[in-house]
Enzyme design. Sequence first.
Site, PDB file in Angstrom:
ATOM      1  N   LYS A   1      44.057  55.386  29.117  1.00 24.92           N
ATOM      2  CA  LYS A   1      44.857  54.627  30.087  1.00 24.92           C
ATOM      3  C   LYS A   1      44.574  53.140  29.880  1.00 24.92           C
ATOM      4  CE  LYS A   1      46.221  54.590  34.957  1.00 24.92           C
ATOM      5  NZ  LYS A   1      46.152  53.143  35.178  1.00 24.92           N
TER       6      LYS A   1
ATOM      7  N   CYS B   1      26.542  19.811  36.663  1.00 30.76           N
ATOM      8  CA  CYS B   1      25.864  18.643  36.097  1.00 30.76           C
ATOM      9  C   CYS B   1      26.794  17.436  36.154  1.00 30.76           C
ATOM     10  CB  CYS B   1      25.461  18.926  34.650  1.00 30.76           C
ATOM     11  SG  CYS B   1      24.920  17.471  33.733  1.00 30.76           S
TER      12      CYS B   1
ATOM     13  N   GLU C   1      52.525  49.581  27.667  1.00 31.56           N
ATOM     14  CA  GLU C   1      51.535  48.781  28.395  1.00 31.56           C
ATOM     15  C   GLU C   1      51.197  47.553  27.556  1.00 31.56           C
ATOM     16  OE1 GLU C   1      49.067  48.957  32.050  1.00 31.56           O
ATOM     17  OE2 GLU C   1      50.773  50.106  31.295  1.00 31.56           O
TER      18      GLU C   1
ATOM     19  N   CYS D   1      20.183  17.987  30.282  1.00 37.18           N
ATOM     20  CA  CYS D   1      20.123  16.530  30.113  1.00 37.18           C
ATOM     21  C   CYS D   1      19.335  15.817  31.197  1.00 37.18           C
ATOM     22  CB  CYS D   1      21.532  15.944  30.046  1.00 37.18           C
ATOM     23  SG  CYS D   1      22.408  15.950  31.627  1.00 37.18           S
TER      24      CYS D   1
ATOM     25  N   ASP E   1      53.628  32.652   6.197  1.00 36.43           N
ATOM     26  CA  ASP E   1      53.968  31.357   6.792  1.00 36.43           C
ATOM     27  C   ASP E   1      54.951  30.579   5.915  1.00 36.43           C
ATOM     28  OD1 ASP E   1      52.308  31.924   8.888  1.00 36.43           O
ATOM     29  OD2 ASP E   1      50.600  30.799   8.106  1.00 36.43           O
TER      30      ASP E   1
ATOM     31  N   LYS F   1      48.996  64.468  30.625  1.00 32.96           N
ATOM     32  CA  LYS F   1      50.424  64.708  30.836  1.00 32.96           C
ATOM     33  C   LYS F   1      50.812  66.100  30.331  1.00 32.96           C
ATOM     34  CE  LYS F   1      51.618  59.855  29.887  1.00 32.96           C
ATOM     35  NZ  LYS F   1      52.371  58.965  28.957  1.00 32.96           N
TER      36      LYS F   1
END
Length: 657
Positions: free
Chosen positions: A111, A418, A167, A403, A35, A282
């Site tokens: 997959k 609620c 993906e 409550c 950072d 494949k």
Amino acid sequence: MDDFQEIEALRLELNQAGHDYYVLDKPTMSDYDYDHKLRRLEKLEAAHPEVVTSDSPTQRVGGQPLESFSQVEHRAPLESLQDVFNFEELAAFDQRVQSVVSNAAYVVEPKVDGLSVALEYENGLFVRGATRGDGRVGEDVTENLRTIRSIPLKILDAPAYLIVRGEVFMPKKVFHALNEERERRGEALFANPRNAAAGSLRQLDPKIAASRRLDILVFNIQWVEGETFQTHLGTLDYLKTKGFKVIPHYTCHTMREVSAHISEIGETREQFQFDIDGAVVKLNSLSDREILGSTAKFPRWAAAYKYPPEVKSSKVVDITVQVGRTGVLTPKAVLEPVRLAGTTVTNATLHNQDFISEKDIRIGDTVLVQKAGEIIPEVLSVAMDKRPEGTKPYFLPKTCPVCGAAVERDEDGAHIRCTGAECPAQLLRNLAHFASRDAMDIDGMGIAVVENLVGAGLVKTPGDLYFLKEEDVAQLERMGKRSAKNLLAALERSKEQDLSRLIYAFGIRQVGQKAGKLLATRFHTLEALEQATLEELTAVEDIGEITAQNVMEWMANPQSKHLMARLREAGVNMTAAEQGDDQRFAGKTFVLTGGLEKFTRDEAAAMIEARGGKSAGSVSKKTSYVVAGEGAGSKLRKAQELGIPVLTEEEFLELLN
């Protein structure tokens, strides 16, 4: 070292650190150092904007919001796969392959359940990314893809042109954290990581996409110039050397090995950081793929094995009710433990009363359970033949179990909620909303501070914020005297906020910022709003009967009355600011589009409203003016079609002045 040398050195160092962290999962630099160096690079690039490049790590934070996505025609189609649902169908697929090519070897991959995209590189630079769409035409989401830190913005020793397919997914941990944050804010939850990833990648504002921490796994070369490969495995190895995060894969020479790896992926799916919806098989040889070719829909050399949903029976031991941070009562079935999709399940969501009644689920029933989307356990049906005698239909309670406040059904009838303004179950969400920028704007009170205050028992209602003591706050974790003093000063300043902000801060259902301003302008004081009738409320422009009813019910609730009394005791302002003398925009509606240089859209909208006008999000026949900044798109076109006056930023400034 001069500035330009330092810029180049920082880019190389930060890009390498990012690759180590996001692709290799082996951090070589602390978050603090990263950072610190990134801020230094941002400062140097701001001083020398002419040397900013598209592959700089500073370009991953997201740029200006887009009006819409343009279409992209894929150079190589992004085909879908033919599904097989058992090993018999998989064997038939193998026989079809073996009838054309001999000694077929396969690669098996999980997959990933995400969103398929194509990434384009020219001379090593990432130039465009697009969604799959229909396989031939997708959407240009380049700016959002730039925010995914595992996508290399530049690759070395690259071919002249390269398209890879991958993906995009949302890691499970990120998904759960995102839904928790959305629940705190009272926003709709994402159903699953795939929906969350798809929604994030299609955000028109890249900064939102950047905040979602998406990831990607690359699994194919779609097009390449200047390189040749013999096998799919060779392409994956090549992509890995170029800095891509490559899909896990297994090489198999027999169908027995293929089946074993498919079973292994299914059994260990919980260990993946991403969701899967099957396994992909494949053909490894690329020349054999050319021989087999494709049908009109699918390649003949690949198949997607879909795991059957695992369904088991269990007994409903009890039904419990949880109150979420938005006040929704959610019933859960407590189950006898059952092993399902790799984990032990002890409860299942029952969604709402309609779901329970439709399936007639009762305590003591034997039910069939599965994991919806392989994630959330849910009840499919009741085994009526196993129902014990004496069971009774189940109904959600009429009062909040936390409550004791009354509950009510949503207008659409789906949820029971609620109504308590000080309900402990909703406290974190209510406090975060109350302190938010558009509400009371209490600087320094983010969700971490809110959780700190609640965890220490210092705050049980938004009204308690104004009675905090500096010494108590200073003792909290990560606070200290200076932070405590700053927080109390921010609380003191927030007492002077306008009534419109206070109304919005209450979190009354269907009362947003706009409604808060309308109600404050009409009734002027909170006391007058408390006493308003339904007829008086619905007489306010854009306040419908349902919203008016929500306001009246909220004001009449004993918890709401206690909260308002507490705020009065603290000296919080409950009066609307007087309207300015300048009402030149009264009756006028403005739509802001494109990037403005002199101020943000929120600032421009505030200037319009301060002069009696309204700011709208879409163009219609009622629009008076459209203010068009740089990059204005569909809204500008619609204004031109409707003949609505269009102002440049300079012309808008002239109107203001």
